[in-house]
Design a protein around this motif. Structure first.
Motif, short mmCIF file in Angstrom:
data_model
loop_
_atom_site.label_atom_id
_atom_site.label_comp_id
_atom_site.label_asym_id
_atom_site.label_seq_id
_atom_site.Cartn_x
_atom_site.Cartn_y
_atom_site.Cartn_z
N ALA A 1 3.19 -8.49 7.46
CA ALA A 1 2.13 -9.14 6.69
C ALA A 1 1.29 -10.03 7.60
O ALA A 1 1.83 -10.81 8.39
N VAL A 2 -0.03 -9.93 7.45
CA VAL A 2 -0.96 -10.81 8.13
C VAL A 2 -1.50 -11.78 7.07
O VAL A 2 -2.23 -11.40 6.17
N GLN B 1 -4.38 -4.88 0.82
CA GLN B 1 -5.36 -5.83 1.34
C GLN B 1 -5.88 -6.67 0.17
O GLN B 1 -6.35 -6.12 -0.83
N VAL B 2 -5.79 -8.00 0.30
CA VAL B 2 -6.30 -8.92 -0.72
C VAL B 2 -7.23 -9.90 -0.01
O VAL B 2 -6.79 -10.66 0.86
N LYS C 1 4.48 -1.39 3.35
CA LYS C 1 4.42 -1.08 4.76
C LYS C 1 3.62 -2.09 5.56
O LYS C 1 3.92 -2.38 6.72
N HIS C 2 2.55 -2.63 4.94
CA HIS C 2 1.69 -3.56 5.68
C HIS C 2 0.80 -4.30 4.69
O HIS C 2 0.43 -3.73 3.66
N LYS D 1 1.94 4.80 -2.79
CA LYS D 1 2.23 5.36 -1.47
C LYS D 1 1.06 5.16 -0.51
O LYS D 1 1.19 5.41 0.68
N SER D 2 -0.08 4.74 -1.03
CA SER D 2 -1.31 4.72 -0.25
C SER D 2 -1.89 3.29 -0.18
O SER D 2 -1.13 2.33 -0.12
N PHE D 3 -3.20 3.18 -0.23
CA PHE D 3 -3.87 1.89 -0.07
C PHE D 3 -4.19 1.26 -1.42
O PHE D 3 -4.66 1.93 -2.35
#
Length: 439
Positions: free
Chosen positions: A430-431, A387-388, A407-408, A356-358
Motif C-alpha cells: 500500500a502507498v 486507487q482512492v 494486491k496493491h 480480481k481487477s482494478f
C-alpha cells in the motif's frame, strides 16, 4: 357606376356558397378526431373490447405499404394478447409527456395477457426500426396484495428500435433488450413502477442508449388499484432495476430508481443464438445515475476488461439486513471506475470490493448516516488493485480497510471530517499519503 371586378364577384360567390352550406349542415354533428381515428383503424377504444387483433391488422397494413405511423387517440384500449411492431412501423399515442395517475389521461393500453408467463410473448414485440411512444401501460388484473409474474411489457431485438415518452403504471417486467442479437436501441424518457425487473440488456453488439428513465413506487397508487406502502416493500425486496449482460458500449444517462433490491447490476450471460459471438459482459459509460432506498445500489458480477465508467452518481442504501452501496464480486475481472459519486444513507458500508481487477474511486463522497457509527470501514477491499484519490469521508467510522488478498493500493489526497483512518493489512503493498488518526 363602375362594374364589380372579377375577383370581387368570385369572393362574394364563395361566401354565399359557404353560408348556404353551413346552414344546410347546421343540424349535423361531425365526429371528433379521436372517433374518426378509431373508426378508420377498426378499434373500439372502450377499455372493454379486446383491440389486439384490430391494432395488429392496422400495423401489418402499414408495414405492407412500406412502413408508417399508427396514431392512437386518447382513450383506453384493452390488449389481451401480444402486439408485434413490424419493421419500419411506429405506434404513437396522444401523449408527449410522462403521465401521472391523477388524473389518468392520454392513450392507455390495458394489458391482460402474459399473466403467470414470464417467458411468454411481451406486450410489445419490437423488431428493427420499430417505434413505440406517447402512451401508458396498465395491468388492471395485477393485485397489489398478491402480486404475480407477467411477461415483459417490451421485448426489443434487431436494430435501431426506439421507446420514448412511455409510462408504466405497474409492469412486473419492464423492458427486455435481447438476448437475440441487437444493436443501437434507444430507450428515452420512460418512467413508472416496475416490480421485478426494470430494464435488462443482453447481446447488444453496437452502442445502446438509455436516457432519462425513472422507476418509482409512486406510479402504482390507490387511484388505480395500488398501495404505496405495499408497492414500496415489494420493490425493495424484489426489484432489480437496471441489469446489463453483454453490451459492447452502453450509454446510460440520467436514470434513477426508488426503491430497489438492486439498483444497477452487471452480469455475465451465456452465448445465445450466434455461436460466433462471445459470452456476455458489458462495458460502457454511466453518467448521472442514481438509486435510493436500495439494499444494494451497485452490484458488479462481471464486466469486460475495459469495464465501467460511472460518473456523477448518487447512491443511498438502507433496506435489508446488510445494505451496502456498491459491491464488486470476486468474479469481476474488469475495471470499475467511479468519479464524482456520492454514497450516503444509514448504511454500514459504502463500497465492498473483492475484484480480481482494478477499482478506482476518485473525487467521491462517503458517509454512513448511522446514528451509532459502525466499526466497519466505509470502504473494504480484499482483491485486485485499488486507487482512492481526492475523496471525502464525512463520518467517524474507519475510512478504508485494506484486507489480505488485495494486491496493491494507492491512497492519496483524501480528506475527512474526522480524519482518514486506513487500516492496512497488506503492508508495503500500500502507498499511503494521508493516513490520519481521529482528532
Amino acid at each position: 357606376m363602375p362594374r364589380p371586378s372579377i375577383p370581387f364577384l368570385l369572393a362574394a360567390f364563395s361566401l354565399l356558397f359557404l353560408t348556404f352550406g353551413n346552414l344546410a349542415n347546421a343540424g349535423e354533428t361531425l365526429p371528433a378526431a379521436g372517433e374518426m381515428d378509431l373508426k378508420r383503424l377498426g378499434l373500439k377504444g372502450d377499455g372493454q373490447t379486446d383491440d389486439t387483433a384490430a391494432l395488429q391488422a392496422a400495423m401489418d397494413s402499414a408495414a405492407q405499404a412500406g412502413g408508417g405511423t399508427i396514431q392512437l387517440p386518447a382513450g383506453s384500449f384493452l390488449i389481451a394478447g401480444s402486439l408485434k411492431i413490424p419493421h419500419g412501423v411506429a405506434l404513437k399515442g396522444a401523449g408527449q409527456a410522462i403521465q401521472h395517475t391523477i388524473p389518468r389521461v392520454g392513450t392507455i393500453l390495458l394489458a391482460t395477457g402474459g399473466r403467470q408467463k414470464e417467458d411468454g410473448p411481451a406486450l410489445f414485440e419490437m423488431g428493427s426500426s420499430s417505434y413505440v411512444g406517447g402512451l401508458s401501460v396498465h395491468y388492471p388484473q395485477q393485485d397489489v396484495k398478491k402480486i404475480v409474474p407477467y411477461a415483459w411489457t417490451f421485448h426489443l431485438q434487431g436494430c435501431d428500435n426506439t421507446i420514448e415518452n412511455v409510462t408504466l403504471f405497474n409492469s412486473y417486467n419492464g423492458i427486455r433488450i435481447g438476448p437475440e442479437n441487437n444493436y443501437r436501441h434507444t430507450v428515452r424518457n420512460v418512467a413508472g413502477c416496475v416490480l421485478r425487473r426494470g430494464i435488462w440488456v443482453d447481446q447488444c453488439v453496437d452502442v445502446g442508449r438509455i436516457q432519462d428513465v425513472q422507476f418509482h413506487c409512486d406510479w402504482w397508487n390507490s387511484t388505480i388499484g395500488g398501495n404505496w406502502d405495499l408497492v414500496y416493500e415489494y420493490m425493495w425486496k424484489n426489484l432489480e432495476a437496471f441489469t446489463f449482460g453483454r453490451s459492447d458500449w452502453e450509454y446510460v444517462t440520467n436514470t434513477f430508481v426508488f426503491p430497489a433490491n438492486i439498483g444497477y447490476r452487471w452480469v455475465k450471460t451465456a452465448k445465445v443464438y450466434d455461436p460466433l459471438r462471445e459470452a456476455g459482459a458489458a462495458n460502457g459509460q454511466f453518467c448521472g445515475i442514481g438509486a435510493d432506498a436500495a439494499q444494494n445500489c451497485l452490484v458488479v458480477d462481471e464486466v469486460q476488461p475495459m469495464g465501467l465508467l460511472i460518473t456523477n452518481g448518487q447512491f443511498v442504501a438502507f433496506n435489508g439486513d446488510n445494505p451496502i452501496g456498491a459491491i464488486v464480486q470476486d468474479t469481476c475481472s474488469g475495471s470499475v471506475r467511479l468519479v464524482n459519486c456520492a454514497f450516503w444513507g444509514p448504511v454500514d458500508q459504502a463500497v465492498v470490493s473483492r475484484s480480481k481487477s482494478f477499482l478506482s474511486l476518485s473525487d467521491c463522497y462517503f458517509s454512513s448516516g448511522r446514528s451509532k457509527p459502525s466499526d466497519k470501514a466505509l470502504i473494504e477491499v480484499s482483491g485486485g488493485k485499488l486507487q482512492v484519490r481526492g475523496c471525502s469521508f464525512a463520518t467517524s467510522q474507519p475510512s478504508i480497510d485494506l484486507l489480505p488478498g488485495l494486491k496493491h493500493a494507492i491512497i492519496t489526497e483524501n480528506n475527512g471530517e474526522y480524519g482518514v483512518v486506513i487500516r492496512n493489512q497488506i503492508g508495503q503493498k500500500a502507498v499511503l499519503s494521508n493516513n490520519e488518526p481521529r482528532p
